[in-house]
Design a protein around this motif. Structure first.
Motif: not given
Length: 322
Positions: A260-262, A269-271, A280-286, A291-296
Motif C-alpha cells: 500500500s505504501d509503495r 487513480d492508478a489501477i 499474496r505476500g510474494i509479489e503483492i500485499e493482500s 483494495g479499491n485500486q485493484s481491478v484483478i
C-alpha cells in the motif's frame, strides 16, 4: 510461415489467434470493440447468443489452468458452441500418441476450433500449420512465448478504466523473463500506441534484449513505479526457472512486492492488475490485491467477453472463406 501470414485470411481477418505479434492496431481495436458488445450478455437472464451454434470447440490444456480454461469454456457456451474438454492426463498422449496424431483424430470428430495451452513455445503455431482448412486454433498459452487472449483482456480492462492508451504510463513488474503474458502485453501496448511501457524487476528476471521490445527497463521498483497509471504485477514463474535467480521470496517481496505504501508512488487513480494466479505476500500485499485500486477480479470477468470476441471474429472470417 510468419505468425502474421498464418493468423490472417487473405483479406486481413482473423483465421487463428496465435500471438499479438504481427497483428495491427485495427485488429486489436476490433477485438476490444467486439468484446464491449458482449459485456452486456452477462446481465441477461439467458446468457447466450447463437454465433457458434452447430460448431464444436475442443479445449486442449496440456498445462494446469483455472481462469483461462474456465473463461474459454464459458465463452464457447455463451456463443452456443458444443464443447469437448480433453483431459490430457487420461488422453492417449500419455500412452505415446503424438500431438499431431491427437489433433488429426480429434479433427476426424469434426472439431471446428481448438483452444490449446501447451508447455512448449511455438506449439500453437505448429498446430495451426497442421489443421485442415476451415479449422481454427486459439493459443491459450504456449511455453514462454505468448498468451494473446490474456493480453487482450488486460488491454480491455485498461481501456475500460482509462479510455485511451496514448497518454498512459504502464508498468509491468516481476518475472518478465519467463512470462508469456508480459511479452504479449508489451506487444499489445505498443501496437495500441501506449505513451510509455516500463518493465521493472531484478536483472536476473529481465531479458537482456528487453529494450528492443520498446520498453524502458527499471531495476529500482520505487523509481519505476513513480507516476504510473497502470501497474501490472506478475508472479514468479518458478516452474520455468533454472538455477538460483533469487535470494529468497522474503527478500523479493521487500524489493519488488507491491505494498500500500509503495503504491502511493503511482498516480492516485492508478489501477492494479494481475493476470493470476497471484501469490499474496510474494509479489503483492493482500491489502493492495483487495483494495479499491485493484481491478484483478474485473480482469477475470472481462476475459469471458474478450474470448467470446476472438471466437466470434474467427468464426465470421471462417464462414466468409468457405
Amino acid at each position: 510461415m510468419s505468425y502474421q501470414n498464418l493468423q490472417l485470411t487473405q483479406d486481413g481477418k482473423l483465421k487463428h489467434f496465435l500471438s499479438i505479434e504481427g497483428l495491427n492496431k485495427s485488429i486489436l481495436n476490433d477485438i476490444l470493440d467486439t468484446a464491449e458488445s458482449f459485456t452486456s450478455i452477462t446481465d441477461r437472464t439467458i446468457k447466450k447468443v447463437p454465433i457458434l451454434r452447430g460448431k464444436t470447440v475442443a479445449n486442449l490444456f496440456f498445462e494446469a489452468s483455472t481462469r483461462t480454461r474456465s473463461t474459454f469454456e464459458l465463452a464457447a457456451q455463451r456463443l452456443s458452441a458444443d464443447i469437448l474438454n480433453l483431459n490430457i492426463n487420461t488422453s492417449a498422449t500419455v500412452k505415446g500418441e503424438s500431438l499431431l496424431d491427437t489433433i488429426q483424430n480429434l479433427e476426424a470428430m469434426q472439431i471446428d476450433m481448438f483452444v490449446i495451452r501447451h508447455q512448449d513455445s511455438g506449439s500453437a503455431h505448429f498446430f495451426a500449420q497442421h489443421v485442415r482448412p476451415g479449422v481454427s486454433v486459439l493459443n491459450a498459452g504456449d511455453g514462454q512465448h505468448a498468451h494473446p487472449t490474456q493480453a487482450m483482456l488486460d488491454m480491455f480492462t485498461i481501456r475500460r478504466h482509462k479510455q485511451q492508451f496514448e497518454n498512459l504510463t504502464v508498468a509491468i513488474v516481476g518475472d518478465i523473463k519467463h512470462s508469456r503474458v508480459a511479452r504479449s502485453q508489451i506487444h499489445a501496448l505498443n501496437i495500441l500506441n501506449t505513451g510509455q511501457v516500463r518493465v521493472i524487476g531484478p536483472q536476473t528476471l529481465i531479458p537482456k534484449d528487453c529494450e528492443t521490445l520498446g520498453v524502458q527497463v527499471y531495476h529500482d521498483f520505487d523509481q519505476g513505479l513513480k507516476d504510473v497509471d497502470v501497474v501490472i504485477m506478475l508472479r514468479l514463474q518458478k516452474e520455468r526457472m533454472t538455477g538460483a535467480l533469487l535470494p529468497s521470496e522474503k527478500e523479493y517481496f521487500q524489493q519488488y512486492g507491491l505494498t500500500s505504501d509503495r503504491l502511493k508512488l503511482a498516480k492516485p487513480d492508478a489501477i492494479v492488475m494481475h493476470p493470476g494466479p497471484a501469490n499474496r505476500g510474494i509479489e503483492i500485499e493482500s491489502s493492495v490485491m483487495d483494495g479499491n485500486q485493484s481491478v484483478i477480479l474485473q480482469q477475470v470477468t472481462f476475459g469471458i467477453a474478450v474470448r467470446m470476441a476472438v471466437m466470434s471474429m474467427i468464426a465470421s472470417s471462417s464462414e466468409n472463406e468457405q
